[in-house]
Design a protein around this motif. Sequence first.
Motif, short mmCIF file in Angstrom:
data_model
loop_
_atom_site.label_atom_id
_atom_site.label_comp_id
_atom_site.label_asym_id
_atom_site.label_seq_id
_atom_site.Cartn_x
_atom_site.Cartn_y
_atom_site.Cartn_z
N UNK A 104 9.95 -7.03 18.90
CA UNK A 104 10.40 -7.18 17.51
C UNK A 104 9.22 -7.10 16.54
N UNK A 105 8.03 -7.56 17.00
CA UNK A 105 6.83 -7.47 16.16
C UNK A 105 6.43 -6.01 15.97
N UNK A 106 6.51 -5.24 17.06
CA UNK A 106 6.17 -3.81 16.97
C UNK A 106 7.15 -3.09 16.05
N UNK A 107 8.44 -3.42 16.18
CA UNK A 107 9.45 -2.79 15.31
C UNK A 107 9.23 -3.17 13.86
N UNK A 108 8.83 -4.43 13.62
CA UNK A 108 8.57 -4.87 12.24
C UNK A 108 7.38 -4.12 11.65
N UNK A 109 6.35 -3.85 12.48
CA UNK A 109 5.18 -3.11 11.99
C UNK A 109 5.58 -1.71 11.56
N UNK A 110 6.33 -1.02 12.41
CA UNK A 110 6.75 0.35 12.09
C UNK A 110 7.65 0.36 10.86
N UNK A 111 8.54 -0.65 10.78
CA UNK A 111 9.45 -0.73 9.63
C UNK A 111 8.69 -0.96 8.33
N UNK A 112 7.56 -1.65 8.40
CA UNK A 112 6.76 -1.92 7.19
C UNK A 112 5.93 -0.73 6.77
N UNK A 113 5.91 0.34 7.60
CA UNK A 113 5.19 1.55 7.22
C UNK A 113 3.93 1.79 8.02
N UNK A 114 3.68 0.99 9.06
CA UNK A 114 2.49 1.20 9.88
C UNK A 114 2.73 2.33 10.87
N UNK A 115 1.63 2.93 11.32
CA UNK A 115 1.73 4.07 12.23
C UNK A 115 1.71 3.69 13.70
N UNK A 116 1.04 2.58 14.04
CA UNK A 116 0.93 2.17 15.44
C UNK A 116 0.69 0.67 15.50
N UNK B 241 0.84 -1.20 0.00
CA UNK B 241 0.00 0.00 0.00
C UNK B 241 0.88 1.24 0.00
N UNK B 242 1.91 1.26 0.83
CA UNK B 242 2.79 2.43 0.91
C UNK B 242 3.52 2.68 -0.41
N UNK B 243 3.75 1.63 -1.18
CA UNK B 243 4.52 1.80 -2.43
C UNK B 243 3.64 2.17 -3.63
N UNK B 244 2.30 2.25 -3.45
CA UNK B 244 1.41 2.57 -4.57
C UNK B 244 1.62 4.00 -5.04
N UNK B 245 1.41 4.21 -6.32
CA UNK B 245 1.58 5.52 -6.93
C UNK B 245 0.25 6.28 -6.87
N UNK B 246 -0.10 6.69 -5.66
CA UNK B 246 -1.32 7.48 -5.46
C UNK B 246 -1.11 8.34 -4.22
N UNK B 247 -1.81 9.47 -4.14
CA UNK B 247 -1.54 10.48 -3.11
C UNK B 247 -1.84 9.98 -1.70
N UNK B 248 -2.83 9.12 -1.55
CA UNK B 248 -3.22 8.70 -0.20
C UNK B 248 -2.41 7.52 0.32
N UNK B 249 -1.56 6.92 -0.55
CA UNK B 249 -0.84 5.70 -0.15
C UNK B 249 0.12 5.97 1.02
N UNK B 250 0.77 7.11 1.01
CA UNK B 250 1.72 7.42 2.07
C UNK B 250 1.05 8.08 3.26
N UNK B 251 -0.16 8.60 3.07
CA UNK B 251 -0.81 9.40 4.12
C UNK B 251 -1.78 8.61 4.99
N UNK B 252 -2.44 7.60 4.42
CA UNK B 252 -3.48 6.91 5.18
C UNK B 252 -2.89 6.22 6.41
N UNK B 253 -3.46 6.45 7.62
CA UNK B 253 -2.94 5.76 8.81
C UNK B 253 -3.24 4.26 8.73
#
Length: 803
Positions: free
Chosen positions: A770-782, A747-759
């Motif tokens: 390590x699971x929490x760190x993996x989530x943040x590393x994958x682009x999740x907010x929380x 989702x974060x890599x999609x070429x659309x304006x909301x891909x990087x912004x949507x929480x």
Amino acid sequence: MKNEITDSAGIVTAQSADYEYNTLMRLLGVSVSKHLLDEHFTLVWANDFYYELIGWPKEEYEEIFHNRPDLYYEDFQDEWKELTETVMETVAKHQNGYRLVAKMPQKGGGHVWVQICNSFSDEYVNGYQVSYTVMTNIDDLVRVQKEQSVTYSNLPGFVAKFRVDGDGFRFLYANDRFTESFEEFSENGLYKGITNYGSEQNHSAYRQNFPLMRAGKPVHFTLQAKDRSGGDMWLQVNGDCVDWLDGNPVYLIIYIDVTDITEQRELQKQLEERSEMLHNALESAEQANRAKSEFLSRMSHDIRTPMNAIIGMTAIAGTHIDDKERVLNCLEKITLSSKLLLSLINEVLDMARIESGRIALSEEEFSLSDLLQNIITVMQPSIMDKNHRFNIHAYGLRHENVIGDPQRIQQVFLNILSNAVKYTPDDGEILFEIREKPSQIQGCGCYEFSFQDNGYGMKPEFLKKLFTPFERADDADVRSIQGTGLGMAISQNIVRMMNGDIQVESVYGKGSKFTVILYLEVCEEEKLDLKLKETFPVLVVDDDRIACETVCERLDEIGLSSRWVLSGEEAVEEVEKNHRINEDFLAVIIDLTMPGMNGIETTRKIRAVAGPDIPIILISAYDWLDYEEEALAAGANGFVVKPMLKSNLVYTIKKYVLKENVESNARPQIQSERSYKGKRLLLVEDNAFNREIAEEILGQTGFAVETAENGLEAVEQFSAVPEFYYDLVFMDLQMPVMDGLEAARRIRSMDRKDAAAVPIIAMTANAMKKDMEASISAGMNAHLVKPLELELLYQVIEKYMGG
């Protein structure tokens, strides 16, 4: 001429002097000679013993060598080189003479050992300085020493001679075997030990035998050493005092190699020790198996108890679906049982993480005041259920804001406090004290937290096993109390990971005291400015003298004067007295739960005698929600939770005395008060039950909820809708087809304006760091952990929806 003899008396005197001189030279029994310091060391004169020593008659010596020592030494160049170098070095150093032990050649090719003592005179002949030499025959002494050396070298071991000084062994002499093995371990001739190997056994032998040797007594003991290849060897040491020098004993020590015999003994000892170790290991393994079996048996019981309640209350609610009160009662009990079941599971998982080294600590700034209030909020229901008297005191807290892992610290404190509550019979007493002590660590405060109860206490035999996993007391009084036997083991491990300590004292039948010592990095404290021009004292009312004294100390610290009393009756009298002379107290701080006249009744009577203007603040170690309505009606202005730290006092004075708008520490609401009607979120969850629960909860906030059953389906749905269609995404991590991490990355890599912004919020049962760190590393907010805590869920929603 000056030395010319002109009369018979002078002639007689000169002859007498020559006679006396020659007689003296004969009686000395040593070689005396006179030499020039020229290139030949020319012999000017020598007494008879000189010629006797070298074995040449005087006339023959003069005819062959012409009184030139360099010709005499022509066939003995090594000896001549040693002699000339010694003379030249003496001259170069501007010394008046030298002393040398050397070989002196003799007629026939032999030699004799002599000690040469030489002195340079102020006399000159033909421009060359004159020196006088005395040679003493020491051949017998040298031969005895060589014979001793040969004897020592042929003994079946090491031989050494030491002077035993007050600070160690001063090396004097040794045979070749000793010096080859040990000389590199000495420094300036001083051996601090007695071999070249610093084992504890050797140190013990040194400590036992050194005083005996200082007294000159014989010694016999065994030492461990290293041979020249670094291998182990064992030596039998036999030492006798043979002399005394400067008040210190001189020891001749013989070391006999007994390696073969000792190794056999050591092997036997090791076999016995290993046999004992195996026996102990077997017993430990059997005990561990018994403990785990007992643990599984208890866990089976402890897990089935809340599970039975959940299933039973669910069935009862189903049969009384139209009875709202009955259903609500069942749901309340289901919630409590679910929390108990979750706590049991969390303890088991925590212990597994600790044993595998997978637990990690966070480093964040937090307030001790907030930490204490959280603990009180959590513990209050169980404390009140058992009608315990709970007091909390704080001493000398100079730094309230610190850096550490507040969640893990809270976990430790709740483990200890919950045990104090559980293992103290109804109507007991529990005391929680906090002290900041002097710290030796720069930038850190030393905090001591103690928890004391008057409960059942522990027997000494169980006290030894208190921190062992799966261990629980088996007394009749406590057997029915639920628990895993893991809480204290987990607490000890967490405290040790923080470089702290946890101590326990307990008397069976009288109670226990736990003390936790932590070093926490301190933060710079905010400067306090109350902007008070002139004030009257603050009155503190509490039946606990210590609480009164500590609150007054903090009032003094923030620049306010204070007075305290121990009862409501005294407080009413003090307020009335001051009111009559128009010197009302700046504020009155009253304990809520005093015996006799409690805080609410005291407030009511103060209002009756002094009117509505004096700020009255109630304090308590308990939450005030159950008393809030009655207290406000009695005239109280507000509430503060004990202990009253400096920050609490400043907050209280600013809010209730100065009427300033200050940020409150009020608890977040359990339910979101905002409505997100018109907003849309995507819920990605593969489990049907979990999806239904989350959909229902999220739907109550007004969101339009759309769902996907795996990560790939979520990616396809997100890419198929218009930009900014979804306002929020909740994503499970472990799903078939495509997991949540990969879905978030796509989702974060999609070429659309909301891909990087949507929480994108992880909503998962994966709870490790390590699971929490993996989530943040994958682009999740929380990262939210199941089972969901509604309070945290609503906080996250409001954070990312601009609440």
